[in-house]
Write an enzyme that holds these catalytic residues in place. Structure first.
Site, mmCIF file in Angstrom:
data_model
loop_
_atom_site.group_PDB
_atom_site.id
_atom_site.type_symbol
_atom_site.label_atom_id
_atom_site.label_comp_id
_atom_site.label_asym_id
_atom_site.label_seq_id
_atom_site.Cartn_x
_atom_site.Cartn_y
_atom_site.Cartn_z
ATOM 1 N N GLN A 302 17.066 33.780 -121.580
ATOM 2 C CA GLN A 302 16.030 33.796 -122.457
ATOM 3 C C GLN A 302 15.078 33.056 -121.951
ATOM 4 O O GLN A 302 13.769 33.309 -122.115
ATOM 5 C CB GLN A 302 16.631 32.924 -124.061
ATOM 6 C CG GLN A 302 15.518 32.665 -124.612
ATOM 7 C CD GLN A 302 14.437 33.892 -125.179
ATOM 8 O OE1 GLN A 302 15.218 34.372 -125.410
ATOM 9 N NE2 GLN A 302 13.960 33.863 -125.896
ATOM 10 N N GLU A 303 15.259 31.891 -120.816
ATOM 11 C CA GLU A 303 14.548 31.747 -120.145
ATOM 12 C C GLU A 303 13.280 31.766 -119.153
ATOM 13 O O GLU A 303 12.716 31.805 -118.722
ATOM 14 C CB GLU A 303 15.165 30.430 -119.959
ATOM 15 C CG GLU A 303 15.535 28.601 -121.152
ATOM 16 C CD GLU A 303 13.880 27.640 -121.392
ATOM 17 O OE1 GLU A 303 13.091 28.667 -121.143
ATOM 18 O OE2 GLU A 303 14.239 26.995 -121.787
ATOM 19 N N SER A 304 14.130 32.641 -117.963
ATOM 20 C CA SER A 304 14.127 33.183 -117.115
ATOM 21 C C SER A 304 13.954 34.636 -116.069
ATOM 22 O O SER A 304 13.920 35.309 -115.652
ATOM 23 C CB SER A 304 14.882 32.075 -115.249
ATOM 24 O OG SER A 304 15.800 31.968 -115.696
#
Length: 498
Positions: A302-304
């Protein structure tokens, strides 16, 4: 036994019932005598199953175990092969209680309050022409979840040429898998199950609703003590009032549709092509910090999107997108180093969970910590204060996610200490992580033992050998076994996928 002329008592409440015909099957002992609540339950993703970690789960399972704890009795679940056969088995007093049953008129059993309504929908392969009604199905093979077999009889009266097969032992995901593979053309399943399964099978879409939502309730023999009816009714009134029912519904159904098909397809592809590069690091992070490696991987995606060189305009960087200040506190000297980033992110999540009040239980504890990871603990505490002001539960993610978006509105953020925050983005962040985590749980093995000890107060009997668990094929794949070839249901000719 609940037969003949007898007086019986249940937790101090007694009644005498007139003599009635002896049941054709052996009746269960009185609950007050045995101290064991015997419950008929069906196997399925909305009621009872064995999850990917080998633990019992399901909405009805959770509800019954809470009810039994309040009564101070043990539970014995009896797995019923068919939903349609449960009313007769209850009338024969084979169990004290039947759960996850469609409400219908009956002179021999009593139904409690409806606690769940499931909408039947028709699903089809997205590569095919979208049908507009049941009359559009033509000669296509249609299978119907056993949950909706009774209601389909009314549909067949309106569509006399409609032909369908009841799926007695298949849940929504398994039916959708057969549609996607081309073994059958259509399936009628519940909308929640269809939305969830689309995360794993993005080649299937919902076409239209079929009839009205079907209410589900508990039921028991009509000669049960009057006190039993009162206890069930009061139990559901209480859990609805205190939010327990809403939290359980959110746990099993609230995250049913978060990802778009393209997002699910991309994630499934990168799980195979990219995740293997970092899997061992995520597993090592679990060993060091006690956070499920699949949750860490979901958070990282989700972040990267598992890009170790990812950098945002806000200055966060790396696989876990750590800020410079957070990295310094965690001892991360190089945020672009995959190992340092993953270990730092795992440590940070652990610290956030530890900082929350001890009274917050799982899974809310994890989801709230994830919100803190995204929005910061200061803004999270503001949101919890707003939740308390609105008479909502600040320790429940179900309640909290309705409040966090208010931090964008001046009317609300001006009344708390840390002011404005993009709370709506935080809710999307957490819900996406939950969706990615669900997918990884389906397809990736857990590090911890697959079969931890079950609740000693719960027994499960399965005399008719109903296949338990919606993740059986996944477990086989996780154990290194060759995944079983899909096969059409009995009586249906194999079809070739386009």
């Amino acid at each position: 036994m609940w037969k003949g002329l007898m007086c019986f008592a249940l937790l101090g409440l007694s009644a005498c019932m007139p003599e009635r015909a002896a049941p054709t099957a052996e009746a269960v002992p009185l609950l007050a005598e045995s101290g064991e609540l015997v419950v008929l339950i069906r196997n399925g993703s909305s009621s009872f199953y064995i999850d990917a970690e080998g633990k019992y789960a399901g909405l009805d399972y959770d509800l019954v175990t809470r009810f039994a704890q309040e009564l101070g009795v043990k539970v014995r679940f009896v797995v019923a092969p068919r939903l349609g056969g449960m009313p007769q088995r209850l009338s024969q007093q084979e169990a004290h209680l039947g759960v996850g049953m469609t409400r219908q008129p009956s002179k021999q059993i009593t139904f409690g309050p409806a606690y769940l309504a499931l909408q039947p929908v028709l699903v089809y392969r997205s590569a095919e022409r979208k049908p507009r009604s049941l009359d559009d199905l033509g000669e296509g093979v249609l299978m119907v979840s056993s949950l909706f077999a009774a209601s389909m009889k009314a549909q067949q009266a309106q569509h006399p040429h409609l032909r369908w097969h009841e799926a007695e032992h298949l849940d929504a995901e398994e039916l959708i898998e057969k549609v996607e593979s081309g073994l059958i053309d259509y399936a009628i399943v519940n909308a929640h199950g269809a939305a969830m399964a689309q995360n794993f099978h993005p080649g299937v879409e919902m076409a239209f609703k079929v009839g009205q939502p079907q209410p589900f309730a508990w039921a028991w023999p009509d000669n049960a003590p009057p006190g039993f009816t009162e206890q069930v009714t009061q139990f559901f009134a209480r859990i609805e009032k205190d939010g327990t029912l809403a939290r359980l519904l959110d746990r099993y159904f609230g995250h049913s549709k978060r990802l778009q098909p393209i997002d699910a397809t991309t994630f499934l592809s990168r799980r195979v092509s990219v995740l293997p590069r970092f899997r061992d690091l995520f597993i090592e992070a679990e060993a060091r910090h006690g956070i499920d490696w699949r949750l860490l991987a979901a958070l990282s995606y989700q972040e990267s999107h598992w890009d170790p060189f990812a950098t945002s305009s806000f200055g966060v960087r790396g696989l876990m997108m750590l800020t410079n200040d957070t990295a310094d506190r965690l001892g991360v000297s190089d945020r672009l180093d995959p190992e340092q980033s993953i270990m730092g992110g795992a440590k940070y999540i652990g610290l956030l969970k530890d900082s929350l009040p001890a009274r917050i239980t799982e899974p809310d504890r994890t989801w709230i910590a994830l919100a803190g990871y995204n929005i910061g603990m200061a803004h999270l505490e503001d949101a919890r204060i707003l939740a308390a002001r609105q008479k909502k539960n600040p320790d429940s993610w179900t309640d909290l996610k309705t409040v966090i978006p208010l931090l964008r509105n001046y009317e609300y953020f001006s009344t708390v200490k840390y002011g404005f925050a993009r709370g709506g983005e935080t809710v999307i962040f957490v819900e996406n992580v939950r969706s990615y985590y669900d997918i990884l749980v389906r397809f990736e093995a857990a590090v911890k033992p697959m079969f931890p000890p079950f609740n000693e107060q719960v027994k499960v009997s399965n005399p008719e050998n109903v296949p338990l668990g919606i993740d059986a094929k996944v477990k086989a794949a996780q154990n290194g076994a060759k995944r079983a070839e899909l096969a059409p249901p009995p009586g249906i000719e194999p079809r070739t996928a386009p």
